[in-house]
Design a protein around this motif. Structure first.
Motif, PDB file in Angstrom:
ATOM      1  N   ASP A  22      70.324 -62.371 -86.887  1.00 15.72           N
ATOM      2  CA  ASP A  22      70.175 -62.952 -85.557  1.00 15.72           C
ATOM      3  C   ASP A  22      68.827 -62.541 -84.943  1.00 15.72           C
ATOM      4  O   ASP A  22      68.027 -63.392 -84.498  1.00 15.72           O
ATOM      5  CB  ASP A  22      71.363 -62.464 -84.709  1.00 15.72           C
ATOM      6  CG  ASP A  22      71.379 -62.979 -83.287  1.00 15.72           C
ATOM      7  OD1 ASP A  22      70.595 -63.896 -82.959  1.00 15.72           O
ATOM      8  OD2 ASP A  22      72.195 -62.460 -82.493  1.00 15.72           O
ATOM      9  N   THR A  65      70.656 -61.966 -80.080  1.00 17.36           N
ATOM     10  CA  THR A  65      70.828 -63.052 -79.112  1.00 17.36           C
ATOM     11  C   THR A  65      72.313 -63.326 -78.871  1.00 17.36           C
ATOM     12  O   THR A  65      73.169 -62.482 -79.153  1.00 17.36           O
ATOM     13  CB  THR A  65      70.116 -64.330 -79.605  1.00 17.36           C
ATOM     14  OG1 THR A  65      70.938 -64.991 -80.580  1.00 17.36           O
ATOM     15  CG2 THR A  65      68.743 -64.017 -80.222  1.00 17.36           C
ATOM     16  N   ASP A  66      72.606 -64.518 -78.373  1.00 14.82           N
ATOM     17  CA  ASP A  66      73.996 -64.847 -78.017  1.00 14.82           C
ATOM     18  C   ASP A  66      74.953 -64.755 -79.195  1.00 14.82           C
ATOM     19  O   ASP A  66      76.130 -64.459 -79.014  1.00 14.82           O
ATOM     20  CB  ASP A  66      74.077 -66.238 -77.380  1.00 14.82           C
ATOM     21  CG  ASP A  66      73.518 -67.339 -78.274  1.00 14.82           C
ATOM     22  OD1 ASP A  66      72.656 -67.052 -79.128  1.00 14.82           O
ATOM     23  OD2 ASP A  66      73.939 -68.501 -78.114  1.00 14.82           O
ATOM     24  N   ASP A  67      74.451 -64.981 -80.407  1.00 12.71           N
ATOM     25  CA  ASP A  67      75.324 -64.908 -81.581  1.00 12.71           C
ATOM     26  C   ASP A  67      76.003 -63.543 -81.658  1.00 12.71           C
ATOM     27  O   ASP A  67      77.221 -63.424 -81.781  1.00 12.71           O
ATOM     28  CB  ASP A  67      74.522 -65.113 -82.883  1.00 12.71           C
ATOM     29  CG  ASP A  67      73.648 -66.358 -82.847  1.00 12.71           C
ATOM     30  OD1 ASP A  67      72.975 -66.585 -81.818  1.00 12.71           O
ATOM     31  OD2 ASP A  67      73.629 -67.087 -83.840  1.00 12.71           O
ATOM     32  N   ASP A 103      70.508 -67.020 -73.653  1.00 10.47           N
ATOM     33  CA  ASP A 103      70.801 -68.268 -74.362  1.00 10.47           C
ATOM     34  C   ASP A 103      72.298 -68.400 -74.570  1.00 10.47           C
ATOM     35  O   ASP A 103      73.021 -67.435 -74.683  1.00 10.47           O
ATOM     36  CB  ASP A 103      70.021 -68.400 -75.682  1.00 10.47           C
ATOM     37  CG  ASP A 103      70.453 -67.393 -76.736  1.00 10.47           C
ATOM     38  OD1 ASP A 103      71.090 -66.388 -76.362  1.00 10.47           O
ATOM     39  OD2 ASP A 103      70.159 -67.617 -77.919  1.00 10.47           O
ATOM     40  N   ASP A 264      68.094 -68.297 -85.827  1.00 10.93           N
ATOM     41  CA  ASP A 264      68.841 -67.067 -85.525  1.00 10.93           C
ATOM     42  C   ASP A 264      70.284 -67.191 -85.994  1.00 10.93           C
ATOM     43  O   ASP A 264      70.843 -66.270 -86.585  1.00 10.93           O
ATOM     44  CB  ASP A 264      68.761 -66.688 -84.035  1.00 10.93           C
ATOM     45  CG  ASP A 264      69.262 -67.776 -83.116  1.00 10.93           C
ATOM     46  OD1 ASP A 264      69.154 -68.964 -83.477  1.00 10.93           O
ATOM     47  OD2 ASP A 264      69.770 -67.456 -82.028  1.00 10.93           O
ATOM     48  N   THR A 265      70.866 -68.343 -85.760  1.00 16.68           N
ATOM     49  CA  THR A 265      72.278 -68.514 -86.114  1.00 16.68           C
ATOM     50  C   THR A 265      72.472 -68.622 -87.626  1.00 16.68           C
ATOM     51  O   THR A 265      73.380 -68.002 -88.187  1.00 16.68           O
ATOM     52  CB  THR A 265      72.852 -69.749 -85.396  1.00 16.68           C
ATOM     53  OG1 THR A 265      72.885 -69.456 -84.006  1.00 16.68           O
ATOM     54  CG2 THR A 265      74.246 -70.075 -85.883  1.00 16.68           C
TER      55      THR A 265
HETATM   56 MG   LIG Z   1      71.245 -67.362 -80.644  1.00 11.87          MG
END
Ligand SMILES: [Mg+2]
Length: 467
Positions: A22, A65-67, A103, A264-265
């Motif tokens: 990520d 990040t959001d992941d 995000d 990233d994902t």
């Molecule tokens: Mg992300």
């Protein structure tokens, strides 16, 4: 495949590997293909690594990040509740979404912001919008795959579908999560996740099987994707393709990030799988050491490597342990080789912050040193990946020396693991025999400990490469 790696190392590798992917992919999100290799044609082992930060959202180097933020909320719920309570997971997600995370996926935002209860919000959104097979439920599911793996194939695939359905009403996304869970279960057991694809596909709902079989086929390549990799099919397809194609953790991640798009994902998903296959020791320490981040709406805590490893242990074995090494009499730092110093844990902890520190043991509280690599070697016979870890550490030391850094190597006692690395450095960089390297270090570092036979064997392997 490396079947001797301990399960706990695979579980930690999965969770840390997903966060590493990520963070490593975040700066390249929505970029064109080949960007990662264009920026980093060779491994960047000096003080500036491939964990470069930036991107359109201005991530810090190593920031996830959001992941991973969502994965940590899911993990926290599974550990706190001792299992899956969908309403609790949904509440945590909603607190986070209302805290304006930097995000958040469109679909996740729409569902969590709908004000509707957990058991209808995603279904209603899917009924309205009709297209919902984003990769936003797949990206966060590694902790659940670790947690439910011991319960077996049916249970872990069922949990995957239920957790996916909290935000993704399209069952296509749930089936992708279910496949991922089963592949990760096999990898944590020391099996080959690629070999498990046909049996996992046989458990996919009939109407979804063909589409999944297409992207997971051995001859499928990313150019054959019919959607962008923001969709769930190519995300898992690309991650599996990279796992099949890459020869180690670092290469798997390089391959997926170089595909561009939702980097990233896709790297997060690939990193979870590759981390389980190669174990914690297969993740380059310069990446694992840098990974960190916060979870908006869930307190100000900064999550770092040790926290992720602890969480993985809690998910895998139910054991919640925090590590406090206590205060120990300081040893060092002392210069043992030119520019390379040695110490024990507290000798290193309280050393000048301009040292580039190489830690070989668990630390408790993090160190303040800006350049700090953490490579956990156990002082026993159970380092199945010792050769890989040792080479990684020695390569980093060489690069940091070439940049002019003073290096400080330490472990808890400063004896055995520290001695392994100091001797290994002499064998590798000075071409010494193991006996000569050992005598050289012993004459300059009276704390050297020589009781670990697996360390001596690893050094002999290094020396063989000199011939
Ligand atoms: Mg992300």
């Amino acid at each position: 495949m490396t079947p001797k790696i301990h399960r706990s190392s695979r579980a930690a590798g999965a969770l840390v590997g997903s966060a590493v992917g990520d963070a490593l992919g975040a700066p390249f999100e929505f970029g064109s293909p080949g960007q990662f290799t264009a920026h980093f044609p060779v491994p960047a082992r000096g003080s500036k690594t491939e964990m470069c930060g930036g991107g359109s959202l201005g991530w810090e180097p190593g920031e996830f990040t959001d992941d991973t933020q969502m994965a940590l909320m899911l993990a926290g719920s599974l550990v706190d509740r001792g299992g899956l309570e969908e309403a609790d997971v949904f509440d945590r997600f909603r607190d986070w979404a209302s805290a304006n995370p930097p995000d958040i996926g469109n679909q996740t935002r729409a569902v969590l912001g709908s004000g509707r209860p957990w058991d209808v919000a995603a279904t209603e959104h899917f009924a309205r919008s009709g297209h919902a097979a984003g990769n936003g439920s797949l990206m966060r599911t590694t902790p659940a795959a670790i947690k439910f793996a011991p319960a077996g194939t049916a249970a872990t695939m069922d949990a995957a579908r239920r957790i996916s359905a909290l935000t993704h009403g399209d069952p296509s996304a749930g089936e992708g999560c279910a496949i991922f869970h089963e592949l990760l279960r096999v990898a944590l057991d020391g099996g080959d996740p690629l070999g498990a694809i046909p049996s996992a596909l046989s458990l996919v709902a009939d109407e979804h099987r063909e589409r999944w079989a297409t992207v997971l086929a051995p001859n499928w390549t990313p150019e054959q994707a019919t959607e962008s990799n923001g969709a769930v099919w190519p995300t898992l397809g690309q991650a599996v393709w990279a796992l099949r194609t890459g020869r180690d953790f670092a290469e798997v991640l390089r391959l997926v990030i170089d595909l561009g798009g939702d980097t990233d994902t896709v790297a997060c998903v690939a990193g979870g799988l590759a981390g389980a296959v190669y174990g914690m020791g297969g993740i380059p320490s310069r990446w694992a050491s840098a990974v960190h981040g916060r979870v908006p709406g869930r307190g100000g805590r900064v999550w770092r490597l040790a926290d992720l490893q602890q969480l993985a242990a809690a998910l895998d074995s139910g054991v919640q342990q925090s590590y406090d090494p206590g205060v120990i009499p300081r040893i060092g730092p002392a210069e043992v080789l030119p520019g390379i110093w040695a110490g024990n844990l507290d000798g290193a902890r309280y050393s000048d912050e301009d040292f580039a520190v190489i830690s070989l043991c668990r630390l408790g509280e993090p160190f303040p040193h800006p350049v700090h690599r953490m490579a956990y070697i156990a002082d026993n016979e159970y380092n199945a990946d010792l050769d890989v870890m040792l080479a990684d550490v020695l390569d980093d030391m060489k690069a940091l020396r070439d940049e002019g850094h003073r290096i400080l190597v330490h472990c808890h006692g400063g004896a055995s693991r520290t001695g392994l690395v100091l001797r290994g450095y002499l064998v590798r960089e000075e071409g010494m025999s193991v006996e000569a390297a050992t005598a050289h270090v012993a004459a300059r570092w009276p704390h050297l400990g020589l009781w670990n036979d697996s360390f001596t064997a690893a050094l002999a392997g290094l020396a063989d490469k000199n011939d």
